[in-house]
Design an enzyme around this catalytic site. Structure first.
Site, PDB file in Angstrom:
ATOM      1  CG  ASP A   1      15.190  -1.409   5.115  1.00  0.00           C
ATOM      2  OD1 ASP A   1      15.964  -0.909   5.265  1.00  0.00           O
ATOM      3  OD2 ASP A   1      14.711  -2.264   5.469  1.00  0.00           O
TER       4      ASP A   1
ATOM      5  CG  PHE B   1      10.819   2.577  10.716  1.00  0.00           C
ATOM      6  CD1 PHE B   1      11.751   1.454   9.775  1.00  0.00           C
ATOM      7  CD2 PHE B   1       9.354   2.705  10.983  1.00  0.00           C
ATOM      8  CE1 PHE B   1      10.396   0.664   9.477  1.00  0.00           C
ATOM      9  CE2 PHE B   1       8.570   2.701  10.263  1.00  0.00           C
ATOM     10  CZ  PHE B   1       8.914   1.070   9.522  1.00  0.00           C
ATOM     11  CB  VAL B   2      11.844   7.234   7.188  1.00  0.00           C
ATOM     12  CG1 VAL B   2      12.614   7.900   7.251  1.00  0.00           C
ATOM     13  CG2 VAL B   2      11.520   6.810   6.197  1.00  0.00           C
TER      14      VAL B   2
ATOM     15  CE  LYS C   1      -2.583  -2.532   2.616  1.00  0.00           C
ATOM     16  NZ  LYS C   1      -3.048  -2.439   4.745  1.00  0.00           N
ATOM     17  N   GLY C   2       2.572   1.480   0.450  1.00  0.00           N
ATOM     18  CA  GLY C   2       2.670   1.801   0.307  1.00  0.00           C
ATOM     19  C   GLY C   2       2.808   3.593  -0.675  1.00  0.00           C
TER      20      GLY C   2
ATOM     21  CG  ASP D   1       3.219   0.855   7.331  1.00  0.00           C
ATOM     22  OD1 ASP D   1       3.819   0.549   6.356  1.00  0.00           O
ATOM     23  OD2 ASP D   1       2.837   0.407   8.307  1.00  0.00           O
TER      24      ASP D   1
ATOM     25  CD  GLU E   1       7.969  -0.815  -2.225  1.00  0.00           C
ATOM     26  OE1 GLU E   1       6.967  -0.015  -2.397  1.00  0.00           O
ATOM     27  OE2 GLU E   1       8.428  -1.934  -1.478  1.00  0.00           O
ATOM     28  CG  ASP E   2       7.008   2.734   0.489  1.00  0.00           C
ATOM     29  OD1 ASP E   2       7.298   1.493  -0.178  1.00  0.00           O
ATOM     30  OD2 ASP E   2       6.297   1.990   1.183  1.00  0.00           O
TER      31      ASP E   2
ATOM     32  NE  ARG F   1      -0.036   1.512   5.132  1.00  0.00           N
ATOM     33  CZ  ARG F   1       1.138   1.203   3.959  1.00  0.00           C
ATOM     34  NH1 ARG F   1       1.715   1.301   3.481  1.00  0.00           N
ATOM     35  NH2 ARG F   1       1.396   0.153   4.856  1.00  0.00           N
TER      36      ARG F   1
ATOM     37  CE  LYS G   1      14.944   2.570   5.591  1.00  0.00           C
ATOM     38  NZ  LYS G   1      14.537   2.675   6.809  1.00  0.00           N
TER      39      LYS G   1
END
Ligand code: IMP
Length: 184
Positions: A107, A156-157, A47-48, A163, A103-104, A169, A135
């Protein structure tokens, strides 16, 4: 500012300006599709992706279609499970098409590395990835997104689609959570 946020990394205005620039950069890479050829397929990872996806496609002066898929993610934690499973699949075939995955955040890189393999097996003409955040210091597998909004350190953002346990979000900025909020 939301009380659970320790620091704002990127404001709504900074994100908007960066997404406009990304739109121009991406559009320059896709020549106009010929008559009868299917247009670029922008694929959002639920959902990001939602806020970034909505902004990015409107910054792309190209004929395009949109579709979505979902993958297993972090659940309620902040560390990658290492397992990536396809949830909701695309509603159209991608064979022969240019695909832009949106994509958001990247990582460990596991999600997108796996997704690229999965899509490549379906015979698209190209698969490129646009991520709002990257990242790179957290990579567990080699993966380089084609288009990146911002590069961040190992924090962590949340916000702008990202989220923690399903929340934050909708924050219009990207911020760092207070440690007490997730016990990190
Ligand atoms: P990867 O497979 O480790 O690259 O993880 C990618 C996914 O992990 C992203 O799509 C996010 O859902 C989640 N994720 C990674 N880092 C963060 C973060 O800092 N905040 C929120 N979600 C994150």
């Amino acid at each position: 500012m939301h009380p659970d946020i320790r620091e704002i990394l990127f404001t709504r205005e900074q994100i908007a300006a960066r997404v406009r620039a990304l739109g121009e950069q991406i559009a320059a890479l896709y020549p106009a599709s010929g008559r009868g050829e299917p247009p670029l397929l922008a694929v959002g990872i639920l959902k990001g992706c939602v806020p970034f996806f909505a902004d990015l496609i409107r910054a792309l002066p190209l004929p395009l279609e949109i579709d979505f898929l979902s993958l297993s993610s972090y659940g309620a934690g902040t560390a990658s499970s290492g397992q990536v499973r396809l949830g909701q699949d695309l509603s159209v075939p991608v064979a022969g098409r240019d695909v832009l995955v949106v994509e958001d955040i990247v990582d460990s890189g596991r999600t997108l590395a796996r997704l690229k393999e999965l899509l490549a097996a379906r015979g698209p003409r190209s698969v490129r990835v646009a991520a709002l955040l990257d990242k790179p210091s957290r990579r567990a597998v080699p993966f380089v997104p084609d288009f990146v909004g911002f590069t961040v350190e190992d924090a962590f953002v949340v916000g702008c689609g990202m989220d923690y346990a399903g929340r934050y979000r909708n924050l219009p900025y990207i911020g760092v959570l207070r440690r007490g909020v997730y016990g990190g």
